[in-house]
Design a protein around this motif. Structure first.
Motif, PDB file in Angstrom:
ATOM      1  N   SER A 160      35.626  45.067  46.965  1.00  0.00           N
ATOM      2  CA  SER A 160      36.233  44.520  45.751  1.00  0.00           C
ATOM      3  C   SER A 160      37.630  43.963  46.010  1.00  0.00           C
ATOM      4  O   SER A 160      38.294  44.319  46.981  1.00  0.00           O
ATOM      5  CB  SER A 160      36.314  45.608  44.678  1.00  0.00           C
ATOM      6  OG  SER A 160      37.227  46.625  45.087  1.00  0.00           O
ATOM      7  N   ASN A 161      38.073  43.094  45.092  1.00  0.00           N
ATOM      8  CA  ASN A 161      39.427  42.535  45.202  1.00  0.00           C
ATOM      9  C   ASN A 161      40.479  43.635  45.151  1.00  0.00           C
ATOM     10  O   ASN A 161      41.501  43.565  45.846  1.00  0.00           O
ATOM     11  CB  ASN A 161      39.678  41.523  44.075  1.00  0.00           C
ATOM     12  CG  ASN A 161      38.884  40.241  44.262  1.00  0.00           C
ATOM     13  OD1 ASN A 161      38.223  40.056  45.279  1.00  0.00           O
ATOM     14  ND2 ASN A 161      38.935  39.362  43.278  1.00  0.00           N
ATOM     15  N   THR A 162      40.243  44.667  44.325  1.00  0.00           N
ATOM     16  CA  THR A 162      41.231  45.748  44.214  1.00  0.00           C
ATOM     17  C   THR A 162      41.288  46.580  45.497  1.00  0.00           C
ATOM     18  O   THR A 162      42.352  47.056  45.888  1.00  0.00           O
ATOM     19  CB  THR A 162      40.922  46.652  43.006  1.00  0.00           C
ATOM     20  OG1 THR A 162      39.539  47.028  43.030  1.00  0.00           O
ATOM     21  CG2 THR A 162      41.226  45.937  41.700  1.00  0.00           C
ATOM     22  N   GLU A 163      40.154  46.712  46.176  1.00  0.00           N
ATOM     23  CA  GLU A 163      40.159  47.435  47.455  1.00  0.00           C
ATOM     24  C   GLU A 163      40.869  46.607  48.531  1.00  0.00           C
ATOM     25  O   GLU A 163      41.615  47.152  49.350  1.00  0.00           O
ATOM     26  CB  GLU A 163      38.709  47.770  47.877  1.00  0.00           C
ATOM     27  CG  GLU A 163      38.121  48.892  47.036  1.00  0.00           C
ATOM     28  CD  GLU A 163      36.611  49.051  47.180  1.00  0.00           C
ATOM     29  OE1 GLU A 163      36.143  50.212  47.174  1.00  0.00           O
ATOM     30  OE2 GLU A 163      35.901  48.032  47.278  1.00  0.00           O
ATOM     31  N   GLU A 164      40.663  45.283  48.503  1.00  0.00           N
ATOM     32  CA  GLU A 164      41.354  44.421  49.458  1.00  0.00           C
ATOM     33  C   GLU A 164      42.866  44.457  49.223  1.00  0.00           C
ATOM     34  O   GLU A 164      43.669  44.465  50.165  1.00  0.00           O
ATOM     35  CB  GLU A 164      40.832  42.982  49.350  1.00  0.00           C
ATOM     36  CG  GLU A 164      41.065  42.134  50.588  1.00  0.00           C
ATOM     37  CD  GLU A 164      40.263  42.578  51.806  1.00  0.00           C
ATOM     38  OE1 GLU A 164      40.834  43.322  52.638  1.00  0.00           O
ATOM     39  OE2 GLU A 164      39.099  42.192  51.945  1.00  0.00           O
ATOM     40  N   GLU A 165      43.263  44.497  47.949  1.00  0.00           N
ATOM     41  CA  GLU A 165      44.692  44.623  47.611  1.00  0.00           C
ATOM     42  C   GLU A 165      45.247  45.942  48.129  1.00  0.00           C
ATOM     43  O   GLU A 165      46.367  46.005  48.638  1.00  0.00           O
ATOM     44  CB  GLU A 165      44.880  44.557  46.087  1.00  0.00           C
ATOM     45  CG  GLU A 165      44.787  43.150  45.509  1.00  0.00           C
ATOM     46  CD  GLU A 165      44.619  43.168  43.993  1.00  0.00           C
ATOM     47  OE1 GLU A 165      44.991  44.181  43.348  1.00  0.00           O
ATOM     48  OE2 GLU A 165      44.099  42.168  43.451  1.00  0.00           O
ATOM     49  N   ALA A 166      44.442  47.000  48.006  1.00  0.00           N
ATOM     50  CA  ALA A 166      44.890  48.331  48.427  1.00  0.00           C
ATOM     51  C   ALA A 166      45.175  48.391  49.928  1.00  0.00           C
ATOM     52  O   ALA A 166      46.073  49.117  50.361  1.00  0.00           O
ATOM     53  CB  ALA A 166      43.849  49.381  48.053  1.00  0.00           C
ATOM     54  N   THR A 170      44.804  40.867  51.197  1.00  0.00           N
ATOM     55  CA  THR A 170      44.360  39.783  50.311  1.00  0.00           C
ATOM     56  C   THR A 170      44.789  38.416  50.822  1.00  0.00           C
ATOM     57  O   THR A 170      44.042  37.441  50.736  1.00  0.00           O
ATOM     58  CB  THR A 170      44.914  40.014  48.886  1.00  0.00           C
ATOM     59  OG1 THR A 170      44.465  41.298  48.429  1.00  0.00           O
ATOM     60  CG2 THR A 170      44.431  38.954  47.923  1.00  0.00           C
ATOM     61  N   GLU A 178      34.457  39.605  46.820  1.00  0.00           N
ATOM     62  CA  GLU A 178      34.100  39.621  45.393  1.00  0.00           C
ATOM     63  C   GLU A 178      34.128  38.211  44.812  1.00  0.00           C
ATOM     64  O   GLU A 178      33.206  37.801  44.095  1.00  0.00           O
ATOM     65  CB  GLU A 178      35.068  40.526  44.628  1.00  0.00           C
ATOM     66  CG  GLU A 178      34.804  40.569  43.138  1.00  0.00           C
ATOM     67  CD  GLU A 178      35.787  41.441  42.363  1.00  0.00           C
ATOM     68  OE1 GLU A 178      35.982  41.170  41.165  1.00  0.00           O
ATOM     69  OE2 GLU A 178      36.352  42.394  42.946  1.00  0.00           O
ATOM     70  N   LYS A 190      30.848  46.716  40.372  1.00  0.00           N
ATOM     71  CA  LYS A 190      31.482  47.642  41.331  1.00  0.00           C
ATOM     72  C   LYS A 190      31.686  48.997  40.690  1.00  0.00           C
ATOM     73  O   LYS A 190      31.677  49.143  39.468  1.00  0.00           O
ATOM     74  CB  LYS A 190      32.813  47.075  41.810  1.00  0.00           C
ATOM     75  CG  LYS A 190      33.847  46.905  40.700  1.00  0.00           C
ATOM     76  CD  LYS A 190      35.178  46.387  41.245  1.00  0.00           C
ATOM     77  CE  LYS A 190      36.202  46.289  40.113  1.00  0.00           C
ATOM     78  NZ  LYS A 190      37.526  45.891  40.604  1.00  0.00           N
ATOM     79  N   LYS A 192      34.360  52.580  40.996  1.00  0.00           N
ATOM     80  CA  LYS A 192      35.784  52.800  41.260  1.00  0.00           C
ATOM     81  C   LYS A 192      36.040  52.554  42.744  1.00  0.00           C
ATOM     82  O   LYS A 192      35.144  52.746  43.567  1.00  0.00           O
ATOM     83  CB  LYS A 192      36.176  54.246  40.924  1.00  0.00           C
ATOM     84  CG  LYS A 192      36.158  54.565  39.449  1.00  0.00           C
ATOM     85  CD  LYS A 192      36.465  56.039  39.244  1.00  0.00           C
ATOM     86  CE  LYS A 192      36.330  56.408  37.774  1.00  0.00           C
ATOM     87  NZ  LYS A 192      36.414  57.886  37.586  1.00  0.00           N
ATOM     88  N   ASP A 193      37.258  52.145  43.086  1.00  0.00           N
ATOM     89  CA  ASP A 193      37.606  51.897  44.487  1.00  0.00           C
ATOM     90  C   ASP A 193      37.256  53.109  45.342  1.00  0.00           C
ATOM     91  O   ASP A 193      37.546  54.244  44.970  1.00  0.00           O
ATOM     92  CB  ASP A 193      39.105  51.602  44.617  1.00  0.00           C
ATOM     93  CG  ASP A 193      39.467  50.244  44.036  1.00  0.00           C
ATOM     94  OD1 ASP A 193      38.561  49.542  43.547  1.00  0.00           O
ATOM     95  OD2 ASP A 193      40.661  49.892  44.073  1.00  0.00           O
TER      96      ASP A 193
END
Length: 225
Positions: A160-166, A170, A178, A190, A192-193
């Motif tokens: 996910s984009n949020t996992e890539e940010e984490a 990115t 995603e 998805k 949760k991360d």
């Protein structure tokens, strides 16, 4: 059951000066799940030989029972060091294909004509195709027999984009998994991360992140058996 596992040959993380490759757990857990279920597993990569392991995936924080088993498995290490060249394998010889992730596939397998043609041929032959974490990104240019994206109208997931940010990559990766799945018409969802999450839609199996690799393998084994 004869299953082909395809790994990346790409080892450079953009312009960061850091190394990448495939994520060891995403290979080891499905490999052992498949082998323990009686599958005959062949490993291939674009360049053949030893595919690069993402060094971060070898850190203590990311060890699992499967990676610990791999660390003591000289037979599998030898097999991994001698992967077949991707342009020398054909879908006719296998019942399914599995792509582990890691960031490497976004650079090579996503644009590799041999990989694209191979996935399309498995799909055309009504054989399951499975991908986990960043590996659903290799579907970027893959077409279904009707000429549209293989993910169009399909339930899919992937890193996910949020996992890539984490993981703060990115701006480093060539594209976000995603985003590409959505742009190609995939019905993306998805968990949760970092939570396990895998989806099957017909012959297409996708998993969100490293924690999802065993679940993707389980679904694949279910279909094959």
């Amino acid at each position: 059951m004869r299953v082909l596992i395809v790994l990346t040959s790409h080892d450079t993380l953009g312009n960061t000066g850091h190394k990448t490759g495939f994520w060891i757990e995403e290979f080891a857990a499905p490999y052992y799940a498949l082998a323990d279920a009686g599958a005959e597993v062949t490993i291939a990569s674009p360049k053949g030989g030893q595919p690069p392991i993402d060094p971060k995936s070898e850190l203590p924080d990311f060890q699992t029972p499967a990676t610990k088993r791999f660390n003591d498995d000289e037979t599998l290490k030898h097999k991994l060091a001698h992967t077949a060249k991707l342009n020398e394998v054909v879908a006719d010889d296998y019942d399914a294909v599995f792509y582990p992730g890691g960031h490497g596939p976004l650079w090579d397998l996503a644009d590799d004509p041999n990989s694209i043609a191979l996935i399309e041929e498995f799909y055309r032959q009504n054989k399951p195709v499975a991908f986990v974490c960043h590996a659903p990104g290799v579907l970027k240019k893959v077409k279904a027999p009707n000429g549209t994206s293989i993910v169009k109208g399909k339930e899919v997931t992937g890193f996910s984009n949020t996992e890539e940010e984490a993981v703060q990559l990115t701006k480093v990766v060539p594209f976000l998994v995603e985003d590409v799945l959505k742009q190609n018409g995939g019905i993306y969802s998805k968990e949760k991360d970092w939570h396990p999450y895998a989806i099957r839609d017909g012959l297409l199996i996708t998993g969100q992140n490293p924690a999802s690799s065993e679940e993707v393998a389980r679904i694949l084994i279910e279909i094959l058996s």
